[in-house]
Design a protein around this motif. Structure first.
Motif, PDB file in Angstrom:
ATOM      1  N   ILE A  99       1.036  -1.212  -0.070  1.00 19.79           N
ATOM      2  CA  ILE A  99      -0.102  -0.075   0.078  1.00 19.79           C
ATOM      3  C   ILE A  99       1.052   1.276  -0.182  1.00 19.79           C
ATOM      4  CG2 ILE A  99      -1.568   1.172   1.453  1.00 19.79           C
ATOM      5  CD1 ILE A  99      -3.057  -1.088   2.196  1.00 19.79           C
ATOM      6  N   ILE A 100       1.984   1.290   0.477  1.00 21.42           N
ATOM      7  CA  ILE A 100       2.686   2.425   0.806  1.00 21.42           C
ATOM      8  C   ILE A 100       3.355   2.851  -0.895  1.00 21.42           C
ATOM      9  CG2 ILE A 100       5.226   3.486   1.346  1.00 21.42           C
ATOM     10  CD1 ILE A 100       4.866   1.572   3.989  1.00 21.42           C
ATOM     11  N   THR A 101       3.698   1.569  -1.535  1.00 19.49           N
ATOM     12  CA  THR A 101       3.917   2.080  -2.993  1.00 19.49           C
ATOM     13  C   THR A 101       2.807   2.583  -3.617  1.00 19.49           C
ATOM     14  OG1 THR A 101       3.519  -0.114  -3.653  1.00 19.49           O
ATOM     15  CG2 THR A 101       5.827   0.343  -2.794  1.00 19.49           C
ATOM     16  N   GLY A 102       1.606   2.364  -3.508  1.00 23.66           N
ATOM     17  CA  GLY A 102       0.319   3.151  -4.106  1.00 23.66           C
ATOM     18  C   GLY A 102      -0.198   1.545  -4.681  1.00 23.66           C
ATOM     19  N   GLY A 103       0.103   0.448  -4.172  1.00 27.12           N
ATOM     20  CA  GLY A 103      -0.419  -1.000  -5.019  1.00 27.12           C
ATOM     21  C   GLY A 103      -1.641  -1.469  -4.041  1.00 27.12           C
ATOM     22  N   GLY A 152       3.790 -14.050  -5.617  1.00 26.48           N
ATOM     23  CA  GLY A 152       3.821 -12.541  -5.303  1.00 26.48           C
ATOM     24  C   GLY A 152       4.653 -12.304  -6.562  1.00 26.48           C
ATOM     25  N   LEU A 153       5.828 -13.068  -7.150  1.00 27.09           N
ATOM     26  CA  LEU A 153       6.423 -12.407  -8.225  1.00 27.09           C
ATOM     27  C   LEU A 153       5.436 -12.382  -9.640  1.00 27.09           C
ATOM     28  CD1 LEU A 153       9.746 -14.386  -8.029  1.00 27.09           C
ATOM     29  CD2 LEU A 153       9.331 -11.625  -7.973  1.00 27.09           C
ATOM     30  N   VAL A 171       8.056  -5.765  -3.406  1.00 26.72           N
ATOM     31  CA  VAL A 171       6.986  -5.673  -2.766  1.00 26.72           C
ATOM     32  C   VAL A 171       6.005  -6.861  -2.618  1.00 26.72           C
ATOM     33  CG1 VAL A 171       7.153  -3.343  -1.974  1.00 26.72           C
ATOM     34  CG2 VAL A 171       5.658  -3.757  -3.725  1.00 26.72           C
ATOM     35  N   TYR A 172       5.632  -6.994  -3.849  1.00 31.20           N
ATOM     36  CA  TYR A 172       4.806  -8.353  -4.288  1.00 31.20           C
ATOM     37  C   TYR A 172       5.185  -9.631  -3.731  1.00 31.20           C
ATOM     38  CZ  TYR A 172       1.334  -4.915  -6.116  1.00 31.20           C
ATOM     39  OH  TYR A 172       0.474  -3.925  -6.318  1.00 31.20           O
TER      40      TYR A 172
END
Length: 327
Positions: free
Chosen positions: A57-61, A106-107, A215-216
């Motif tokens: 969420i910090i990255t805007g995702g 995640g990747l 991040v993911y």
């Protein structure tokens, strides 16, 4: 001190204390050590997933596939446990396979978001549907009980160093490591910089695609750890056990003060958000309130928290613009 008093974490902490005081006054059971440890243990999975979601969420995702990924990995753990039943390598295999599977899932999300530029909510909604369907197909919706799990894993699930469940210790270890990662490493500062202003971050030499992939992938890794904790907590595997859980994870992060549009979030705030949800749920249970009210309360909390966050940030932007005009 003034900065601490104005922080969102301080406000959440005050609300948590007031709620705890109210519950303690109405129920003598609430403040007992056993009940507090039960709250922490019961919300360890939520806490681990919310910590990973904080970085996203910090990255805007956003990652709405997190519940489906965790459920899929619990099934992988179950299948692996059956094939290695009572083998000396069973515990090590589970602890290696679960995070690795999570990183791979995640990747996939990271590649869809970073490389193909699909909006995060669309990409992760697609992988959520695929994983949920595949999990039900493989298991036929069947529940796996403790008799299928290795004895070594069951002993691990019951381990209590210093009288505290190992599942709680895993939760706090993940929180401490991620806090250090976010605040004291280059990749952590890159995550915050990207969320604050992607254009400025790119001009500063930060590779935005690499940050998104990280991040993911990290979210997936924590989903793998959460799957281990969930399997140890329930001593079984339920393919349907995480339906809709991604909303609770997002609620905990937003409650913790993270900006749903990106740019800000903190691990202490997220932990407070998790505890606030856990305490409310525990209070509803102690008050013998029907379980469906928990979903209603969670939904209302998301709306209130997001609305408050939007209003607060609009006021900050208006004040900032006013100062710039006067200057």
């Amino acid at each position: 001190m003034n900065k601490i008093l104005k922080s969102s974490e301080f406000g959440i902490g005050v609300i948590l204390l007031l709620l705890s005081a109210a519950l303690a006054a109405t129920s003598p059971v609430f403040l007992t050590a056993d009940n507090i440890l039960d709250i922490l243990k019961g919300n360890a999975v939520l806490g681990i997933l919310a910590i990973g979601m904080t970085l996203v969420i910090i990255t805007g995702g956003i990652d709405v596939s997190v519940a489906a990924v965790t459920a899929a990995i619990t099934v992988i753990i179950g299948k692996l446990a059956v094939s290695l039943h009572d083998s000396g390598w069973s515990l090590a295999a589970i602890f290696l396979a679960a995070p690795l599977a999570g990183v791979l899932f995640g990747l996939v999300n990271g590649l869809l978001v970073a490389k193909t530029k699909i909006p995060p909510i669309v990409a992760t909604l697609g992988t959520k549907s695929i994983l949920a369907g595949a999990t039900l197909y493989v298991t036929n919706g069947a529940y796996m009980n403790s008799s299928d799990l290795p004895e070594a894993f069951l002993r691990f699930a019951q381990w209590k160093p210093f009288g505290v469940s190992v599942l709680i210790l895993i939760f706090f270890a993940v929180a401490l490591f991620t806090w250090f990662l976010l605040n004291h490493t280059v990749i952590g500062r890159s995550v915050v910089a990207m969320g604050g202003n992607p254009v400025s971050a790119m001009r500063a030499g930060i590779h935005l695609q690499s940050v998104q992939l990280f991040v993911y992938a990290y979210m997936g890794c924590l989903a793998g750890i959460a799957a281990i904790v969930q399997t140890a907590y329930t001593k079984g595997v339920d393919p349907n056990g995480f339906n809709g859980f991604e909303l609770t994870v997002i609620a905990a992060v937003v409650l913790g003060g993270a900006n749903i549009m990106g740019g800000y979030g903190s691990i202490p705030g997220t932990i407070l958000g998790v505890l606030l949800l856990g305490v409310m749920q525990n209070g509803l249970i102690l008050a013998h309130v029907d379980t469906f009210w928990q979903d209603i309360v969670t939904g209302a909390i998301i709306l209130i928290a997001v609305t408050y966050d939007v209003i607060k940030r609009k006021r900050e932007e208006a004040n900032r613009a006013k100062i710039e005009i006067e200057a």
